[in-house]
Design a protein around this motif. Structure first.
Motif, mmCIF file in Angstrom:
data_model
loop_
_atom_site.group_PDB
_atom_site.id
_atom_site.type_symbol
_atom_site.label_atom_id
_atom_site.label_comp_id
_atom_site.label_asym_id
_atom_site.label_seq_id
_atom_site.Cartn_x
_atom_site.Cartn_y
_atom_site.Cartn_z
ATOM 1 N N GLN A 155 27.675 47.872 52.348
ATOM 2 C CA GLN A 155 28.420 48.057 51.097
ATOM 3 C C GLN A 155 28.800 46.730 50.459
ATOM 4 O O GLN A 155 28.681 46.548 49.248
ATOM 5 C CB GLN A 155 29.681 48.876 51.401
ATOM 6 C CG GLN A 155 30.317 49.525 50.210
ATOM 7 C CD GLN A 155 29.476 50.635 49.641
ATOM 8 O OE1 GLN A 155 28.622 50.383 48.782
ATOM 9 N NE2 GLN A 155 29.676 51.853 50.094
ATOM 10 N N TRP A 213 28.096 60.323 46.400
ATOM 11 C CA TRP A 213 26.668 60.601 46.223
ATOM 12 C C TRP A 213 25.904 60.139 47.464
ATOM 13 O O TRP A 213 25.631 58.970 47.637
ATOM 14 C CB TRP A 213 26.161 59.882 44.970
ATOM 15 C CG TRP A 213 24.701 60.044 44.683
ATOM 16 C CD1 TRP A 213 23.949 61.179 44.803
ATOM 17 C CD2 TRP A 213 23.811 59.019 44.209
ATOM 18 N NE1 TRP A 213 22.652 60.933 44.424
ATOM 19 C CE2 TRP A 213 22.544 59.620 44.065
ATOM 20 C CE3 TRP A 213 23.973 57.675 43.907
ATOM 21 C CZ2 TRP A 213 21.436 58.897 43.619
ATOM 22 C CZ3 TRP A 213 22.880 56.964 43.455
ATOM 23 C CH2 TRP A 213 21.623 57.575 43.317
ATOM 24 N N GLY A 214 25.587 61.073 48.340
ATOM 25 C CA GLY A 214 24.891 60.743 49.568
ATOM 26 C C GLY A 214 23.409 60.514 49.354
ATOM 27 O O GLY A 214 22.757 61.217 48.565
ATOM 28 N N ALA A 215 22.855 59.540 50.078
ATOM 29 C CA ALA A 215 21.432 59.217 49.937
ATOM 30 C C ALA A 215 20.539 60.387 50.323
ATOM 31 O O ALA A 215 19.419 60.514 49.809
ATOM 32 C CB ALA A 215 21.088 57.994 50.780
ATOM 33 N N THR A 225 24.062 55.613 51.675
ATOM 34 C CA THR A 225 24.092 55.770 50.225
ATOM 35 C C THR A 225 22.911 55.037 49.605
ATOM 36 O O THR A 225 22.365 54.096 50.180
ATOM 37 C CB THR A 225 25.399 55.215 49.638
ATOM 38 O OG1 THR A 225 25.562 53.848 50.028
ATOM 39 C CG2 THR A 225 26.597 56.031 50.100
ATOM 40 N N THR A 268 24.654 53.178 42.478
ATOM 41 C CA THR A 268 24.955 53.275 43.899
ATOM 42 C C THR A 268 26.161 54.175 44.111
ATOM 43 O O THR A 268 26.620 54.855 43.191
ATOM 44 C CB THR A 268 25.159 51.861 44.498
ATOM 45 O OG1 THR A 268 25.191 51.947 45.917
ATOM 46 C CG2 THR A 268 26.414 51.200 43.975
ATOM 47 N N ALA A 269 26.692 54.188 45.345
ATOM 48 C CA ALA A 269 27.810 55.068 45.691
ATOM 49 C C ALA A 269 28.647 54.436 46.784
ATOM 50 O O ALA A 269 28.226 53.496 47.465
ATOM 51 C CB ALA A 269 27.291 56.425 46.154
ATOM 52 N N HIS A 295 34.334 63.874 54.253
ATOM 53 C CA HIS A 295 33.703 62.585 54.551
ATOM 54 C C HIS A 295 34.711 61.729 55.280
ATOM 55 O O HIS A 295 35.860 62.116 55.467
ATOM 56 C CB HIS A 295 33.208 61.902 53.277
ATOM 57 C CG HIS A 295 34.280 61.665 52.249
ATOM 58 N ND1 HIS A 295 35.226 60.679 52.368
ATOM 59 C CD2 HIS A 295 34.558 62.311 51.079
ATOM 60 C CE1 HIS A 295 36.029 60.698 51.313
ATOM 61 N NE2 HIS A 295 35.669 61.688 50.520
ATOM 62 N N SER A 348 34.131 56.098 56.215
ATOM 63 C CA SER A 348 33.187 56.339 55.116
ATOM 64 C C SER A 348 33.871 57.170 54.032
ATOM 65 O O SER A 348 33.502 58.313 53.762
ATOM 66 C CB SER A 348 31.938 57.039 55.646
ATOM 67 O OG SER A 348 32.278 58.239 56.329
ATOM 68 N N SER A 408 27.826 52.593 54.386
ATOM 69 C CA SER A 408 29.241 52.431 54.089
ATOM 70 C C SER A 408 29.928 51.684 55.224
ATOM 71 O O SER A 408 29.461 51.696 56.356
ATOM 72 C CB SER A 408 29.904 53.808 53.929
ATOM 73 O OG SER A 408 29.324 54.538 52.869
ATOM 74 N N HIS A 465 30.098 56.415 49.356
ATOM 75 C CA HIS A 465 29.847 57.157 50.597
ATOM 76 C C HIS A 465 29.138 58.460 50.248
ATOM 77 O O HIS A 465 29.021 58.821 49.072
ATOM 78 C CB HIS A 465 31.168 57.467 51.329
ATOM 79 C CG HIS A 465 32.137 58.272 50.492
ATOM 80 N ND1 HIS A 465 31.989 59.626 50.272
ATOM 81 C CD2 HIS A 465 33.251 57.899 49.815
ATOM 82 C CE1 HIS A 465 32.962 60.060 49.491
ATOM 83 N NE2 HIS A 465 33.744 59.025 49.192
ATOM 84 N N GLY A 466 28.671 59.167 51.268
ATOM 85 C CA GLY A 466 28.123 60.505 51.088
ATOM 86 C C GLY A 466 29.123 61.535 51.569
ATOM 87 O O GLY A 466 30.332 61.387 51.365
#
Length: 287
Positions: A257, A24-26, A236, A216-217, A226, A56, A52, A219-220
């Motif tokens: 992270q 889920w990328g910011a 993220t 949160t995640a 990726h 990533s 990240s 990485h994107g």
């Protein structure tokens, strides 16, 4: 049911629910239809610039999120790491680099701790010896709602002090169709419903006033992949909301992270091991 006692060093909340959305990328937050997630943002604190570690990709970043340090120290260096490729600088009595799950368990063996995950590699990164509930959702592909349902049932039954729910589907659609595509945003819309289901379970369990949510995640992504050094891959979201958390606050300091583990440790007033390099995001908390 767990009867977690507040110690002399009173925690900032009795319960932490960590919801992780793989891939889920910011960059997607402003464009995504995610009302439940955005309500947590409005009611809490957030940054869209958490970075990240490199590469990533998944395992190395989930490890860093749980272990309070980067791959140079914990040793998990690849997207699919199940064991450290480098010797961990330090290991606990279970033979794994210290995780936030093991820290809480060692501090209070009565604490109820769970992890629900769709990607089986997650169980290699959390220290399962510290868990009361270790659930791999093997049916996630045929039943995408299963992880949220397991989480809701567990929350209402056990009132966990720390629960991580790690959902894999943003990463799947990113690889299959592409990040930042209509299909990607359709998945985020669906996952938002699961976030709402988990929040409602906390309400129904009577835990809401003593709970902090983190979304949160790892990485994107960019195009169908990726692991690289673009901001779409590396940035993220980090959203924290609930008891003792500032409302409508944008976190402006840098965040990595491994700061997620340190922030959870801060909530529970756990002593951070020297080998951790993460720092809690103190500006998100009410004084």
């Amino acid at each position: 049911m767990n009867t977690y006692n507040i110690s002399a060093a009173s925690p900032r909340a009795k319960h932490v629910i960590l919801i992780g959305l793989d891939g889920w990328g910011a960059y997607s937050v402003s464009k995504a239809e995610m009302p439940n997630v955005k309500k947590l943002m409005d009611d809490g604190s957030y940054t869209l610039k958490k970075r990240s570690v490199l590469p990533s990709s998944s395992a190395v970043n989930w490890a860093s999120m749980f272990m309070g340090a980067g791959p140079e120290l914990h040793g998990y260096t690849e997207w699919y790491s199940k064991t450290p490729e480098l010797p961990s600088r330090e290991v606990n009595k279970n033979g794994i680099f210290p995780t936030v799950f093991s820290l809480l368990h060692e501090s209070d063996p009565k604490a109820e701790i769970g992890c629900i995950y769709e990607w089986e590699t997650i169980r290699c990164l959390v220290d399962t010896f510290a868990l009361n509930y270790d659930k791999h959702v093997s049916e996630a592909e045929s039943n995408p709602a299963a992880a949220a349902q397991y989480a809701a049932d567990y929350i209402k039954k056990a009132h966990p002090n720390l629960l991580a729910v790690i959902i894999d589907n943003p990463d799947h659609v990113g690889h299959a169709t592409g990040h930042d595509t209509p299909e990607y945003y359709a998945v985020l819309k669906e996952l938002d419903k699961y976030v709402g289901q988990i929040v409602n379970a906390v309400k129904e369990a009577g835990m809401l006033d003593e709970t902090i949510f983190i979304v949160t995640a790892d990485h994107g992504g960019i195009n169908k992949g990726h692991g690289g050094k673009t901001m779409e891959e590396m940035e993220t979201a980090f959203i924290i909301s609930g008891k003792n958390i500032k409302k409508g606050h944008e976190i402006t300091e840098s965040m990595m992270q491994f700061d997620v583990a340190s922030t959870i440790a801060h909530i529970f007033k756990l002593e951070q091991p020297q080998v951790w390099i993460g720092q809690p995001v103190l500006s998100a908390f009410e004084k």
